[in-house]
Design an enzyme around this catalytic site. Structure first.
Site, PDB file in Angstrom:
ATOM      1  N   HIS A   1     -30.072 143.035  78.373  1.00  0.00           N
ATOM      2  CA  HIS A   1     -31.415 143.412  78.576  1.00  0.00           C
ATOM      3  C   HIS A   1     -31.688 144.726  78.306  1.00  0.00           C
ATOM      4  O   HIS A   1     -32.813 145.153  78.077  1.00  0.00           O
ATOM      5  CB  HIS A   1     -31.877 142.671  79.742  1.00  0.00           C
ATOM      6  CG  HIS A   1     -31.826 141.310  79.936  1.00  0.00           C
ATOM      7  ND1 HIS A   1     -32.649 140.627  79.427  1.00  0.00           N
ATOM      8  CD2 HIS A   1     -31.100 140.717  80.713  1.00  0.00           C
ATOM      9  CE1 HIS A   1     -32.037 139.184  79.657  1.00  0.00           C
ATOM     10  NE2 HIS A   1     -31.239 139.172  80.466  1.00  0.00           N
TER      11      HIS A   1
ATOM     12  N   GLU B   1     -42.335 151.276  79.662  1.00  0.00           N
ATOM     13  CA  GLU B   1     -42.687 150.210  80.371  1.00  0.00           C
ATOM     14  C   GLU B   1     -44.397 150.849  80.782  1.00  0.00           C
ATOM     15  O   GLU B   1     -45.236 149.933  80.520  1.00  0.00           O
ATOM     16  CB  GLU B   1     -41.905 149.896  81.212  1.00  0.00           C
ATOM     17  CG  GLU B   1     -40.606 149.175  81.009  1.00  0.00           C
ATOM     18  CD  GLU B   1     -40.051 147.943  81.692  1.00  0.00           C
ATOM     19  OE1 GLU B   1     -39.758 148.208  82.737  1.00  0.00           O
ATOM     20  OE2 GLU B   1     -40.164 146.988  81.041  1.00  0.00           O
TER      21      GLU B   1
ATOM     22  N   HIS C   1     -35.122 154.669  84.312  1.00  0.00           N
ATOM     23  CA  HIS C   1     -35.375 154.134  85.920  1.00  0.00           C
ATOM     24  C   HIS C   1     -34.176 154.375  86.552  1.00  0.00           C
ATOM     25  O   HIS C   1     -33.004 153.872  86.273  1.00  0.00           O
ATOM     26  CB  HIS C   1     -35.661 152.520  85.622  1.00  0.00           C
ATOM     27  CG  HIS C   1     -37.027 152.209  84.984  1.00  0.00           C
ATOM     28  ND1 HIS C   1     -37.335 150.918  84.836  1.00  0.00           N
ATOM     29  CD2 HIS C   1     -38.404 152.979  84.915  1.00  0.00           C
ATOM     30  CE1 HIS C   1     -38.565 150.936  84.327  1.00  0.00           C
ATOM     31  NE2 HIS C   1     -39.317 152.251  84.378  1.00  0.00           N
TER      32      HIS C   1
ATOM     33  N   THR D   1     -39.523 145.045  87.125  1.00  0.00           N
ATOM     34  CA  THR D   1     -40.177 144.760  85.640  1.00  0.00           C
ATOM     35  C   THR D   1     -39.380 143.509  85.041  1.00  0.00           C
ATOM     36  O   THR D   1     -39.507 143.452  83.745  1.00  0.00           O
ATOM     37  CB  THR D   1     -40.397 145.867  84.783  1.00  0.00           C
ATOM     38  OG1 THR D   1     -39.104 146.220  84.397  1.00  0.00           O
ATOM     39  CG2 THR D   1     -40.956 146.978  85.517  1.00  0.00           C
TER      40      THR D   1
ATOM     41  N   HIS E   1     -31.009 152.741  84.314  1.00  0.00           N
ATOM     42  CA  HIS E   1     -31.067 151.892  82.971  1.00  0.00           C
ATOM     43  C   HIS E   1     -32.346 152.524  82.177  1.00  0.00           C
ATOM     44  O   HIS E   1     -33.087 153.463  82.778  1.00  0.00           O
ATOM     45  CB  HIS E   1     -30.967 150.410  83.257  1.00  0.00           C
ATOM     46  CG  HIS E   1     -32.294 150.077  83.985  1.00  0.00           C
ATOM     47  ND1 HIS E   1     -32.599 150.159  85.282  1.00  0.00           N
ATOM     48  CD2 HIS E   1     -33.499 149.978  83.517  1.00  0.00           C
ATOM     49  CE1 HIS E   1     -33.719 149.630  85.760  1.00  0.00           C
ATOM     50  NE2 HIS E   1     -34.323 149.462  84.566  1.00  0.00           N
TER      51      HIS E   1
ATOM     52  N   HIS F   1     -35.562 151.616  79.077  1.00  0.00           N
ATOM     53  CA  HIS F   1     -36.323 150.893  78.223  1.00  0.00           C
ATOM     54  C   HIS F   1     -36.767 151.808  76.940  1.00  0.00           C
ATOM     55  O   HIS F   1     -36.980 152.657  77.202  1.00  0.00           O
ATOM     56  CB  HIS F   1     -37.493 150.399  79.056  1.00  0.00           C
ATOM     57  CG  HIS F   1     -37.266 149.619  80.358  1.00  0.00           C
ATOM     58  ND1 HIS F   1     -37.095 148.028  80.404  1.00  0.00           N
ATOM     59  CD2 HIS F   1     -37.012 150.045  81.507  1.00  0.00           C
ATOM     60  CE1 HIS F   1     -36.794 147.903  81.784  1.00  0.00           C
ATOM     61  NE2 HIS F   1     -36.703 148.985  82.268  1.00  0.00           N
TER      62      HIS F   1
HETATM   63  N1  LIG Z   1     -36.959 147.845  85.542  1.00  0.00           N
HETATM   64  S1  LIG Z   1     -36.130 147.001  86.581  1.00  0.00           S
HETATM   65  O1  LIG Z   1     -35.574 147.959  87.556  1.00  0.00           O
HETATM   66  O2  LIG Z   1     -36.881 145.963  87.139  1.00  0.00           O
HETATM   67  C1  LIG Z   1     -34.825 146.394  85.726  1.00  0.00           C
HETATM   68  C2  LIG Z   1     -34.873 145.668  84.521  1.00  0.00           C
HETATM   69  F1  LIG Z   1     -36.189 145.852  84.065  1.00  0.00           F
HETATM   70  C3  LIG Z   1     -34.108 145.114  83.842  1.00  0.00           C
HETATM   71  F2  LIG Z   1     -34.284 144.488  82.400  1.00  0.00           F
HETATM   72  C4  LIG Z   1     -32.775 145.095  84.444  1.00  0.00           C
HETATM   73  S2  LIG Z   1     -31.572 144.095  83.457  1.00  0.00           S
HETATM   74  C5  LIG Z   1     -31.915 142.284  83.776  1.00  0.00           C
HETATM   75  C6  LIG Z   1     -31.504 141.876  84.829  1.00  0.00           C
HETATM   76  C7  LIG Z   1     -30.081 141.861  85.048  1.00  0.00           C
HETATM   77  C8  LIG Z   1     -29.435 140.994  84.044  1.00  0.00           C
HETATM   78  C9  LIG Z   1     -27.985 140.999  84.061  1.00  0.00           C
HETATM   79  C10 LIG Z   1     -27.096 141.544  84.989  1.00  0.00           C
HETATM   80  C11 LIG Z   1     -25.731 141.552  84.916  1.00  0.00           C
HETATM   81  O3  LIG Z   1     -25.201 140.586  84.104  1.00  0.00           O
HETATM   82  O4  LIG Z   1     -25.097 142.197  85.585  1.00  0.00           O
HETATM   83  C12 LIG Z   1     -27.683 142.411  85.737  1.00  0.00           C
HETATM   84  C13 LIG Z   1     -29.403 142.552  85.922  1.00  0.00           C
HETATM   85  C14 LIG Z   1     -32.553 145.486  85.467  1.00  0.00           C
HETATM   86  F3  LIG Z   1     -31.163 145.391  85.944  1.00  0.00           F
HETATM   87  C15 LIG Z   1     -33.620 146.126  86.046  1.00  0.00           C
HETATM   88  N2  LIG Z   1     -33.151 146.796  87.587  1.00  0.00           N
HETATM   89  C16 LIG Z   1     -32.505 145.993  88.592  1.00  0.00           C
HETATM   90  C17 LIG Z   1     -32.994 144.514  88.673  1.00  0.00           C
HETATM   91  C18 LIG Z   1     -32.424 143.523  88.902  1.00  0.00           C
HETATM   92  C19 LIG Z   1     -32.216 143.072  90.186  1.00  0.00           C
HETATM   93  C20 LIG Z   1     -31.823 144.089  91.332  1.00  0.00           C
HETATM   94  C21 LIG Z   1     -30.833 145.200  90.888  1.00  0.00           C
HETATM   95  C22 LIG Z   1     -31.356 146.577  90.526  1.00  0.00           C
HETATM   96  C23 LIG Z   1     -32.503 146.826  89.743  1.00  0.00           C
HETATM   97 ZN   LIG Z   2     -36.392 149.257  84.457  1.00  0.00          ZN
END
Ligand SMILES: NS(=O)(=O)c1c(F)c(F)c(SCCc2ccc(C(=O)O)cc2)c(F)c1NC1CCCCCCC1
Ligand SMILES: [Zn+2]
Length: 257
Positions: free
Chosen positions: A66, A104, A117, A198, A92, A94
């Site tokens: 993602h 975003e 972010h 998000t 990470h 976007h």
């Molecule tokens: N903008 S955000 O901060 O909401 C955000 C995104 F938009 C994101 F798109 C992501 S990545 C999607 C969630 C995910 C999928 C797989 C794995 C893995 O295989 O390790 C890990 C995470 C993503 F990781 C995050 N941030 C993460 C949200 C996932 C749960 C909490 C962990 C830290 C923040």
């Molecule tokens: Zn993000």
């Protein structure tokens, strides 16, 4: 993480059927309508500590299908700009596609090329899994990426490793560097609002900060982000941003006029 990876950006309306918080009234991202922001001079500049990671410390860079995530050591702390102390967990990005922007958040309807972010959790909790279910448990610092005339040397520290994580599930190690160099040069001016992750599970636990100043990368560096990463189905990983969500009466603060 199980159950979190079958969703996609093409069918965002479907998220709520599996993740109920995604249909809540405090969702992110949002469009920052400048005429609606409220001036709050009490929002102070941030104090970062531990962000200059020595190069003998290795950081994990992972393509999770993602986005691309850089895991951070557990001694990076922020306070002052926030009501309490927060610990950095990961950062990470976007982004869009060649010629289409992919931030975003947007400002008066303007979407930027990309967005970083830096995700933190309150030091009241021992893990991010615990913190992300609590109001104010998370603090995300967001900043916009724009194409400028110069190469950004700090971004080069991890962009050169993107080809090693071009497929979903791949990860590699990156030598430590000054993480604060990935944020805007000036961090005094920012917007503040209460929102959510998000991505599913969309928990409404995020104290959002969006910096006024943008980050300049070269066109080549922006293209690296847009053209290098792929998802499992060999599809290129692009346009990984959620649509702007309704404010439902929320206010956006700005610590500058
Ligand atoms: N903008 S955000 O901060 O909401 C955000 C995104 F938009 C994101 F798109 C992501 S990545 C999607 C969630 C995910 C999928 C797989 C794995 C893995 O295989 O390790 C890990 C995470 C993503 F990781 C995050 N941030 C993460 C949200 C996932 C749960 C909490 C962990 C830290 C923040
Ligand atoms: Zn993000």
């Amino acid at each position: 993480s199980p159950g979190h990876s079958h969703w996609n950006y093409a069918d965002q309306m479907a998220w709520t059927s599996d993740f109920h918080s995604c249909g809540g009234a405090s969702q992110s991202p949002i469009n920052i309508q400048l005429s609606e922001t409220i001036f709050d001079p009490s929002l102070r500049p941030f104090l970062l500590s531990g962000f200059d990671v020595p190069e003998d410390e290795k950081l994990k860079l992972k393509n999770n299908g993602h986005t691309v995530v850089l895991d951070l050591p557990d001694n990076l702390l922020i306070h002052n700009g926030l009501p309490q102390e927060y610990r950095a967990a990961q950062l990470h990005f976007h982004w869009g596609s060649r010629g289409a922007p992919g931030s975003e958040h947007s400002v008066d309807g303007k979407r930027y090329s990309g967005e970083i972010h830096v995700v933190h959790y309150s030091t009241e909790y021992s893990t991010i899994q615990e913190a992300m279910t609590q109001p104010g448990g998370l603090a995300v610092l967001g900043a916009f990426l724009e194409a400028g005339s110069e190469e950004n040397p700090t971004y080069e520290h991890f962009l050169t490793y993107l080809p090693q994580v071009s497929n979903e599930g791949q990860d590699t190690e990156v030598p430590g560097f000054n993480i604060s160099g990935l944020l805007p040069g000036r961090m005094e001016r920012y917007y503040r609002y209460n929102g959510s992750l998000t991505t599913p599970p969309c928990f409404q636990s995020v104290n959002w900060t969006i910096f006024n100043d943008t980050i300049k990368l070269s066109e080549r560096q922006i293209s690296m982000l847009e053209d290098t990463l792929h998802r499992d189905d060999e599809e290129i990983l692009q346009l990984n941003f959620r649509n702007a969500q309704h404010m439902h009466g929320r206010i956006i603060l700005a610590n500058f006029r």
